[in-house]
Design a protein around this motif. Sequence first.
Motif, PDB file in Angstrom:
ATOM      1  N   GLY A 188       2.259   7.464  -3.239  1.00  0.00           N
ATOM      2  CA  GLY A 188       1.595   8.728  -3.567  1.00  0.00           C
ATOM      3  C   GLY A 188       0.124   8.549  -3.235  1.00  0.00           C
ATOM      4  N   ILE A 189      -0.405   9.428  -2.387  1.00  0.00           N
ATOM      5  CA  ILE A 189      -1.765   9.251  -1.883  1.00  0.00           C
ATOM      6  C   ILE A 189      -2.597  10.484  -2.165  1.00  0.00           C
ATOM      7  N   SER A 190      -3.731  10.277  -2.823  1.00  0.00           N
ATOM      8  CA  SER A 190      -4.707  11.341  -3.016  1.00  0.00           C
ATOM      9  C   SER A 190      -5.531  11.418  -1.741  1.00  0.00           C
ATOM     10  N   ASN A 191      -5.685  12.632  -1.223  1.00  0.00           N
ATOM     11  CA  ASN A 191      -6.343  12.834   0.054  1.00  0.00           C
ATOM     12  C   ASN A 191      -7.623  13.621  -0.155  1.00  0.00           C
ATOM     13  N   GLN A 192      -8.755  13.042   0.213  1.00  0.00           N
ATOM     14  CA  GLN A 192     -10.034  13.728   0.098  1.00  0.00           C
ATOM     15  C   GLN A 192     -10.242  14.574   1.340  1.00  0.00           C
ATOM     16  N   ILE A 193     -10.294  15.879   1.145  1.00  0.00           N
ATOM     17  CA  ILE A 193     -10.550  16.797   2.250  1.00  0.00           C
ATOM     18  C   ILE A 193     -12.004  17.237   2.153  1.00  0.00           C
ATOM     19  N   VAL A 194     -12.732  17.058   3.218  1.00  0.00           N
ATOM     20  CA  VAL A 194     -14.129  17.468   3.225  1.00  0.00           C
ATOM     21  C   VAL A 194     -14.205  18.866   3.825  1.00  0.00           C
ATOM     22  N   ARG A 195     -14.795  19.774   3.062  1.00  0.00           N
ATOM     23  CA  ARG A 195     -14.938  21.158   3.532  1.00  0.00           C
ATOM     24  C   ARG A 195     -16.405  21.520   3.540  1.00  0.00           C
ATOM     25  N   LEU A 196     -16.804  22.245   4.534  1.00  0.00           N
ATOM     26  CA  LEU A 196     -18.146  22.758   4.601  1.00  0.00           C
ATOM     27  C   LEU A 196     -18.112  24.233   4.238  1.00  0.00           C
ATOM     28  N   SER A 197     -18.974  24.625   3.335  1.00  0.00           N
ATOM     29  CA  SER A 197     -19.050  26.023   2.927  1.00  0.00           C
ATOM     30  C   SER A 197     -20.332  26.611   3.465  1.00  0.00           C
ATOM     31  N   CYS A 198     -20.218  27.795   4.027  1.00  0.00           N
ATOM     32  CA  CYS A 198     -21.393  28.483   4.537  1.00  0.00           C
ATOM     33  C   CYS A 198     -21.584  29.757   3.732  1.00  0.00           C
ATOM     34  N   LEU A 199     -22.765  29.944   3.260  1.00  0.00           N
ATOM     35  CA  LEU A 199     -23.086  31.175   2.542  1.00  0.00           C
ATOM     36  C   LEU A 199     -23.812  32.103   3.500  1.00  0.00           C
ATOM     37  N   PRO A 200     -23.503  33.396   3.442  1.00  0.00           N
ATOM     38  CA  PRO A 200     -24.223  34.323   4.338  1.00  0.00           C
ATOM     39  C   PRO A 200     -25.696  34.394   3.969  1.00  0.00           C
ATOM     40  N   GLU A 259      -7.064   7.442  -3.385  1.00  0.00           N
ATOM     41  CA  GLU A 259      -6.321   6.688  -4.402  1.00  0.00           C
ATOM     42  C   GLU A 259      -4.873   6.594  -3.948  1.00  0.00           C
ATOM     43  N   VAL A 260      -4.220   5.467  -4.249  1.00  0.00           N
ATOM     44  CA  VAL A 260      -2.825   5.273  -3.840  1.00  0.00           C
ATOM     45  C   VAL A 260      -2.052   4.669  -5.006  1.00  0.00           C
ATOM     46  N   VAL A 261      -0.855   5.200  -5.260  1.00  0.00           N
ATOM     47  CA  VAL A 261       0.045   4.621  -6.254  1.00  0.00           C
ATOM     48  C   VAL A 261       1.421   4.463  -5.622  1.00  0.00           C
ATOM     49  N   ALA A 262       2.158   3.453  -6.073  1.00  0.00           N
ATOM     50  CA  ALA A 262       3.512   3.219  -5.578  1.00  0.00           C
ATOM     51  C   ALA A 262       4.503   3.621  -6.662  1.00  0.00           C
ATOM     52  N   GLY A 263       5.585   4.279  -6.263  1.00  0.00           N
ATOM     53  CA  GLY A 263       6.646   4.671  -7.185  1.00  0.00           C
ATOM     54  C   GLY A 263       7.793   5.271  -6.411  1.00  0.00           C
ATOM     55  N   ASP A 264       8.948   5.371  -7.027  1.00  0.00           N
ATOM     56  CA  ASP A 264      10.109   6.015  -6.398  1.00  0.00           C
ATOM     57  C   ASP A 264      10.062   7.493  -6.768  1.00  0.00           C
ATOM     58  N   PHE A 265       9.382   8.296  -5.978  1.00  0.00           N
ATOM     59  CA  PHE A 265       9.116   9.690  -6.305  1.00  0.00           C
ATOM     60  C   PHE A 265      10.273  10.637  -6.014  1.00  0.00           C
ATOM     61  N   THR A 276       7.304  -9.242  -3.143  1.00  0.00           N
ATOM     62  CA  THR A 276       6.130  -8.372  -3.191  1.00  0.00           C
ATOM     63  C   THR A 276       5.490  -8.251  -1.817  1.00  0.00           C
ATOM     64  N   ASP A 277       5.251  -7.004  -1.415  1.00  0.00           N
ATOM     65  CA  ASP A 277       4.619  -6.671  -0.149  1.00  0.00           C
ATOM     66  C   ASP A 277       3.244  -6.067  -0.440  1.00  0.00           C
ATOM     67  N   ALA A 278       2.435  -5.888   0.594  1.00  0.00           N
ATOM     68  CA  ALA A 278       1.118  -5.263   0.459  1.00  0.00           C
ATOM     69  C   ALA A 278       1.016  -4.090   1.422  1.00  0.00           C
ATOM     70  N   ALA A 279       0.539  -2.950   0.905  1.00  0.00           N
ATOM     71  CA  ALA A 279       0.274  -1.778   1.737  1.00  0.00           C
ATOM     72  C   ALA A 279      -1.233  -1.543   1.749  1.00  0.00           C
ATOM     73  N   VAL A 280      -1.794  -1.396   2.941  1.00  0.00           N
ATOM     74  CA  VAL A 280      -3.213  -1.120   3.100  1.00  0.00           C
ATOM     75  C   VAL A 280      -3.339   0.289   3.659  1.00  0.00           C
ATOM     76  N   SER A 281      -3.961   1.163   2.879  1.00  0.00           N
ATOM     77  CA  SER A 281      -4.147   2.555   3.290  1.00  0.00           C
ATOM     78  C   SER A 281      -5.539   2.715   3.878  1.00  0.00           C
ATOM     79  N   VAL A 282      -5.578   3.213   5.108  1.00  0.00           N
ATOM     80  CA  VAL A 282      -6.831   3.518   5.793  1.00  0.00           C
ATOM     81  C   VAL A 282      -6.675   4.908   6.404  1.00  0.00           C
ATOM     82  N   PRO A 283      -7.768   5.544   6.816  1.00  0.00           N
ATOM     83  CA  PRO A 283      -7.638   6.891   7.369  1.00  0.00           C
ATOM     84  C   PRO A 283      -6.605   6.973   8.495  1.00  0.00           C
ATOM     85  N   GLY A 284      -5.574   7.792   8.269  1.00  0.00           N
ATOM     86  CA  GLY A 284      -4.552   8.057   9.271  1.00  0.00           C
ATOM     87  C   GLY A 284      -3.435   7.042   9.371  1.00  0.00           C
TER      88      GLY A 284
END
Length: 150
Positions: A136-148, A121-127, A86-94
Amino acid sequence: MLLGNGDGTFQAPIKTNTNAALTAIAAGDLNGDGKADVVGIFNNSLLVYLSNGDGTFAAGVPYSVPISPSANPIITVGDFNGDRKTDAAVSVPGQELVLLGNGDGTFQPVISSTGVAYPTEVVAGDFNGDGKLDLGISNQIVRLSCLPPT
């Protein structure tokens, strides 16, 4: 620790003092004894807590990981190099930081790979079915929306 009764209910909590405010945790058999051990992140360390087999754990053993305190790490365990340990994977930004397990509850130095910008979120599997464990990594993308202006 809440030990299961086998019917969907749990026993009263059993406490083990970690002496650390862990920001992420994961469980897996790190030393091949058939009991789930725990890994957690505290500051710049991966802490390993080997199970005593009664719901308590031995004192944490630290392994240095190059992360910033604000990284919001996520830990995933699995056999990432195919050696049946058993190994350990640590996911951090980038980055994905992997500590290969020695099979006795100890780890080798960190191996770094490119990761995603904002892992949530991170899951391990043979995809892809090649017999190698993937992440498998869920990636949070931050978007800014501008309304006119109206």
